[in-house]
Design an enzyme around this catalytic site. Structure first.
Site, PDB file in Angstrom:
ATOM      1  CG  ASP A  14      36.018  12.765 -12.677  1.00  0.00           C
ATOM      2  OD1 ASP A  14      36.973  13.338 -13.197  1.00  0.00           O
ATOM      3  OD2 ASP A  14      35.319  13.042 -13.103  1.00  0.00           O
ATOM      4  CG  ASP A  56      34.086  14.938  -9.452  1.00  0.00           C
ATOM      5  OD1 ASP A  56      34.126  15.667 -10.452  1.00  0.00           O
ATOM      6  OD2 ASP A  56      32.960  14.780  -9.320  1.00  0.00           O
ATOM      7  CG  HIS A  58      33.484  16.363  -4.732  1.00  0.00           C
ATOM      8  ND1 HIS A  58      32.998  17.390  -5.923  1.00  0.00           N
ATOM      9  CD2 HIS A  58      32.545  14.965  -5.598  1.00  0.00           C
ATOM     10  CE1 HIS A  58      33.159  17.143  -6.945  1.00  0.00           C
ATOM     11  NE2 HIS A  58      32.607  15.866  -7.271  1.00  0.00           N
ATOM     12  CB  SER A  64      27.159  17.600  -6.938  1.00  0.00           C
ATOM     13  OG  SER A  64      28.401  16.680  -5.765  1.00  0.00           O
ATOM     14  CG  HIS A  75      31.088  11.700  -5.793  1.00  0.00           C
ATOM     15  ND1 HIS A  75      29.754  12.437  -5.336  1.00  0.00           N
ATOM     16  CD2 HIS A  75      31.438  12.065  -6.520  1.00  0.00           C
ATOM     17  CE1 HIS A  75      29.911  13.460  -6.660  1.00  0.00           C
ATOM     18  NE2 HIS A  75      30.927  13.315  -6.735  1.00  0.00           N
ATOM     19  CE  LYS A 100      36.378  16.348 -13.640  1.00  0.00           C
ATOM     20  NZ  LYS A 100      35.040  15.663 -12.786  1.00  0.00           N
ATOM     21  CD  GLU A 107      28.702  18.647  -9.869  1.00  0.00           C
ATOM     22  OE1 GLU A 107      30.257  18.482  -9.496  1.00  0.00           O
ATOM     23  OE2 GLU A 107      28.529  18.332  -9.688  1.00  0.00           O
ATOM     24  CB  ALA A 135      30.388   9.349 -15.527  1.00  0.00           C
ATOM     25  CB  CYS A 139      33.233  14.112 -16.016  1.00  0.00           C
ATOM     26  SG  CYS A 139      32.643  14.643 -14.510  1.00  0.00           S
TER      27      CYS A 139
END
Length: 193
Positions: A14, A56, A58, A64, A75, A100, A107, A135, A139
């Protein structure tokens, strides 16, 4: 010191604009890990070893998000500027991108959750993963936990991780948990090949 072997792979979680300082979910010091991660990528690429990058990705109304009852600001909406890596993060063309958390109702912190990562790694004979990115306490932690549960050896890139730290000690606790699970802490100067 650690020598790279043909069954190694690099997995970076990420590195996306929204997770860097100034982003929608900017992580303090997130930009400081870019130089060491670029060094790891160069090492692995030079030795013909696979590089995997997670993102990520989304949908606009992901569970989330605070707007949907989650804990995070909006985000990494798929295809948005915040979902992309910064220009400085120049990955090799051969790097494999793992998207992902693409389902609105689920999530997914781990790079293994609802992805084909494990199948891909097995297909190319990977047995040890070098894991870093953002982070530490979400993740990276969940990816390391799943990697260990699936039988991979793990090296944790301690110079290539930063934590969200919703609570001040979250990052430190996550590192301790990963090491207790068998992850070996390394930094780029330890690689001998």
């Amino acid at each position: 010191m650690i020598s790279l072997t043909p069954d190694d792979a690099l997995l970076i979680a990420d590195i996306q604009n929204d997770f860097l300082p100034g982003g929608a979910l900017g992580i303090r010091g997130g930009d400081e890990i870019l130089p060491p991660l670029l060094s790891y990528m160069r090492r692995f690429h030079t030795h013909g070893l696979p590089v995997f990058l997670t993102r990520d990705w989304h949908p606009p109304h992901h569970c989330s998000f605070r707007t949907e009852g989650g804990v995070w600001p909006v985000h990494c909406v798929a295809g948005s500027p915040g979902s992309l890596p910064p220009a400085i993060f120049d990955a090799p063309a051969s790097a494999v991108i793992i998207y992902k958390a693409i389902d609105a109702d689920h999530e997914a912190y781990s790079a293994f959750q609802d992805t084909l990562l494990h199948r891909h790694l097995r297909a190319i004979g990977v047995r040890r993963l070098f894991i870093g990115g953002l982070a530490t306490d979400y993740c990276v932690l969940n990816t390391v936990k799943d990697a260990r549960a699936l039988g991979y050896a793990v090296c944790l890139l301690t110079d290539g991780i930063r934590a969200v730290n919703l609570r001040p000690e979250d990052g430190r606790h996550a590192e301790e948990e990963m090491i207790n699970l068998g992850a070996v802490p390394v930094h780029v100067e330890m690689l001998t090949a």
